[in-house]
Motif scaffolding. Structure first.
Motif, short mmCIF file in Angstrom:
data_model
loop_
_atom_site.label_atom_id
_atom_site.label_comp_id
_atom_site.label_asym_id
_atom_site.label_seq_id
_atom_site.Cartn_x
_atom_site.Cartn_y
_atom_site.Cartn_z
N VAL A 58 0.84 -1.20 0.00
CA VAL A 58 0.00 0.00 0.00
C VAL A 58 0.87 1.25 0.00
O VAL A 58 1.82 1.36 0.78
N GLN A 59 0.52 2.21 -0.86
CA GLN A 59 1.23 3.50 -0.85
C GLN A 59 0.66 4.38 0.25
O GLN A 59 -0.55 4.48 0.43
N LEU A 60 1.55 5.02 0.98
CA LEU A 60 1.12 5.94 2.04
C LEU A 60 0.53 7.20 1.43
O LEU A 60 0.91 7.63 0.34
N PHE A 61 -0.41 7.81 2.16
CA PHE A 61 -1.02 9.06 1.70
C PHE A 61 -0.13 10.26 1.99
O PHE A 61 -0.33 11.32 1.42
N SER A 62 0.80 10.11 2.90
CA SER A 62 1.66 11.22 3.30
C SER A 62 3.10 10.97 2.86
O SER A 62 3.56 9.82 2.87
N PRO A 63 3.85 12.01 2.49
CA PRO A 63 5.24 11.84 2.05
C PRO A 63 6.17 11.56 3.23
O PRO A 63 5.77 11.66 4.40
N TRP A 64 7.42 11.25 2.92
CA TRP A 64 8.39 10.87 3.94
C TRP A 64 8.51 11.90 5.07
O TRP A 64 8.71 11.52 6.22
N LYS A 65 8.37 13.17 4.75
CA LYS A 65 8.57 14.18 5.79
C LYS A 65 7.56 14.07 6.92
O LYS A 65 7.80 14.58 8.02
N TYR A 66 6.45 13.39 6.69
CA TYR A 66 5.46 13.19 7.74
C TYR A 66 5.54 11.80 8.38
O TYR A 66 4.72 11.47 9.24
N ASN A 67 6.51 10.99 7.96
CA ASN A 67 6.56 9.60 8.42
C ASN A 67 7.85 9.21 9.13
O ASN A 67 8.04 8.04 9.46
N ILE A 68 8.72 10.17 9.37
CA ILE A 68 9.96 9.91 10.08
C ILE A 68 9.96 10.71 11.37
O ILE A 68 9.81 11.94 11.37
N ASP A 69 10.12 10.03 12.47
CA ASP A 69 10.14 10.69 13.78
C ASP A 69 11.50 11.33 14.03
O ASP A 69 12.55 10.78 13.65
N GLY A 70 11.50 12.47 14.72
CA GLY A 70 12.73 13.21 14.96
C GLY A 70 13.74 12.45 15.80
O GLY A 70 14.93 12.36 15.45
N ALA A 71 13.31 11.89 16.92
CA ALA A 71 14.24 11.15 17.79
C ALA A 71 14.76 9.90 17.08
O ALA A 71 15.93 9.54 17.21
N ALA A 72 13.88 9.24 16.31
CA ALA A 72 14.31 8.06 15.56
C ALA A 72 15.35 8.44 14.51
O ALA A 72 16.34 7.73 14.31
N ALA A 73 15.14 9.57 13.84
CA ALA A 73 16.10 10.03 12.83
C ALA A 73 17.45 10.34 13.46
O ALA A 73 18.50 10.06 12.86
N ARG A 74 17.45 10.88 14.66
CA ARG A 74 18.71 11.17 15.33
C ARG A 74 19.46 9.89 15.70
O ARG A 74 20.69 9.84 15.61
N LEU A 75 18.74 8.86 16.08
CA LEU A 75 19.38 7.57 16.33
C LEU A 75 19.97 7.00 15.04
O LEU A 75 21.10 6.49 15.02
#
Length: 455
Positions: free
Chosen positions: A48-65
């Motif tokens: 399934v394709q997400l309705f929202s682009p990557w900028k809405y699907n990556i969490d900030g703390a997760a990205a820092r890890l």
């Protein structure tokens, strides 16, 4: 910083984000995931394709890890599939960061209580640690924690076909010809539906996406017939906000789907409240009304896409405060109740709205929405950021809004529909009054006006 241990139930996108935020604040998360790998539910809808682009699907703390591993963030404007969400974000997060040491897979939570306290005992309750029981390949096990964040989602509890919230009579007996959610019609499930008469029950994004996939299958094989079983009487309500939707893929889906209906590629049976499902030779008979005298359709396959509901069974010994109709936390429910508020965009909220009468217990992610639809991952990320701050004792950060949500293009409040562009009904900062649907509404009311966009 605090040395608290926090159990996170569910290893999906929001569960992993919760663990990342807890780690950033010096706490020890224990992630209990029922599936064999983190992101188990996402693996069921990887097509399934997400309705929202990557900028809405990556969490900030997760990205820092992830950044410490040399990870490169995907293009923020690209719309990923569930499979790409796993490959480029969730799998690296679960296997290449410190989260790998706190995730326990194949660990299905079966019960939660307080050590030494049953549900009825109050004095000293808030000081007792949580006792979480879970089942894995070795048998039943127990962990203790200072707090619990339940982000177990709703994927494993799809709503049944019956219009009254129960399984339609005969539904379970016909399970081999019924699928729930969004089958992979363009891929693994193509042969199951090709050349068949297929009914889809539901009116949300899952139903619309499934119907669109079936219409494409019909183009390739004209012997395929597609029937939309709609409980309501107005198909246009499913078309969404179109060009006004800030999530372009979601708006385009609604517009394209409207064209399929208008052009007759999808047969519509509106006002169809399913009550019975039975075998009719090698086919299915789906009835609405009485078994003998109501309407019915004859099909080969039925796809039930009527949403999901939370599994509350393992929370029986917890003191919950949930809305009686949609089973969401009572302070969140007025913002997402589909009887009153149809927007997919809900103003940001956090620990304050999600807290329970059980101190230290929070419901977050899709599970916090109960039976309400249209949840965005970024909403869950903001929820767990706030909750982690609250558990750590940083009440200022917990109350702070760090999220701006995209608008959906259309909103219904109190049964009155309006365009988002003119009303500003959703999103924006949290208003002081919980009964205000948006900041603009709260500001208008504070100056003695009747309100804006929602009243």
């Amino acid at each position: 910083m605090t040395s608290k241990t926090v159990a996170v139930i569910g290893g999906g996108p929001v569960g992993l984000a919760a663990a990342a935020h807890l780690m950033e604040r010096g706490m020890t998360p224990i992630v209990l995931e029922a599936g064999e790998r983190a992101g188990h539910a996402v693996r069921q809808w990887r097509h399934v394709q997400l309705f929202s682009p990557w900028k809405y699907n990556i969490d900030g703390a997760a990205a820092r890890l992830l950044a410490s591993t040399g990870w490169n963030s995907p293009d923020p404007e690209v719309y990923a599939t569930g499979g790409e969400l796993l490959d480029y974000y969730l799998d690296p997060l679960a296997t290449k960061t410190p989260l790998k040491d706190v995730i326990r897979t194949s660990s299905r939570v079966t019960a939660i209580s307080r050590v030494g306290f049953d549900k009825a005992k109050t004095k000293g309750r808030e000081s007792a640690p949580f006792e979480i029981r879970f089942q894995n390949g070795k048998g039943p096990e127990v962990v203790r924690a200072d707090a619990v964040i339940d982000v177990s989602g709703t994927w494993s509890s799809p709503n049944p076909a019956g219009a009254n919230g129960l399984s339609a009579i005969g539904e379970r007996d016909c399970a081999s010809r019924i699928a729930y959610g969004m089958p992979d019609i363009s891929g693994n499930d193509r042969e199951r539906y090709k050349g068949k008469t297929v009914a889809v029950l539901g009116a949300g994004h899952s139903a619309i996406g499934t119907l669109a996939d079936l219409a494409r299958l019909r183009d390739a094989d004209p012997s395929t017939e597609v029937i939309w079983l709609l409980r309501g009487t107005d198909p246009s309500k499913a078309f969404g906000g179109g060009a006004n939707d800030k999530l372009v893929a979601r708006g385009e889906l609604g517009t394209a789907f409207a064209g399929l209906v208008v052009n007759g590629k999808i047969k519509v049976e509106s006002g169809f409240g399913a009550t019975h499902v039975s075998a009719s030779g090698e086919r299915l008979r789906i009835g609405a009304g009485s078994a003998c005298c109501g309407r019915h359709v004859i099909v080969d396959e039925l796809i039930v896409a009527t949403g999901f509901r939370p599994d509350l069974s393992f929370l029986n010994e917890m003191r919950l405060r949930l809305d009686s109709s949609i089973e969401a936390p009572v302070d969140l429910a007025p913002l997402i109740d589909p009887n009153e508020h149809s927007c997919g965009t809900v103003r940001p909220h956090g620990a304050r709205e999600l807290r329970q009468d059980e101190p230290g217990l929070y419901l977050a992610g899709m599970k916090s929405y109960g039976r309400a639809p249209t949840f965005l991952m970024i909403t869950g990320y903001e929820q767990v950021r706030s909750i982690a701050a609250e558990i750590a004792g940083d009440h200022e950060a917990a109350a702070r809004v760090e999220l701006e949500l995209p608008e959906t293009g259309v909103c219904t409040r109190g049964g009155v529909e309006s365009g988002i562009a003119s009303s500003g009904c959703c999103g924006g900062p949290v208003p002081a009054d919980v009964n205000a649907c948006c900041a603009e509404d709260a500001n208008a009311k504070s100056t003695g006006k009747s309100g804006r966009g929602c009243s």
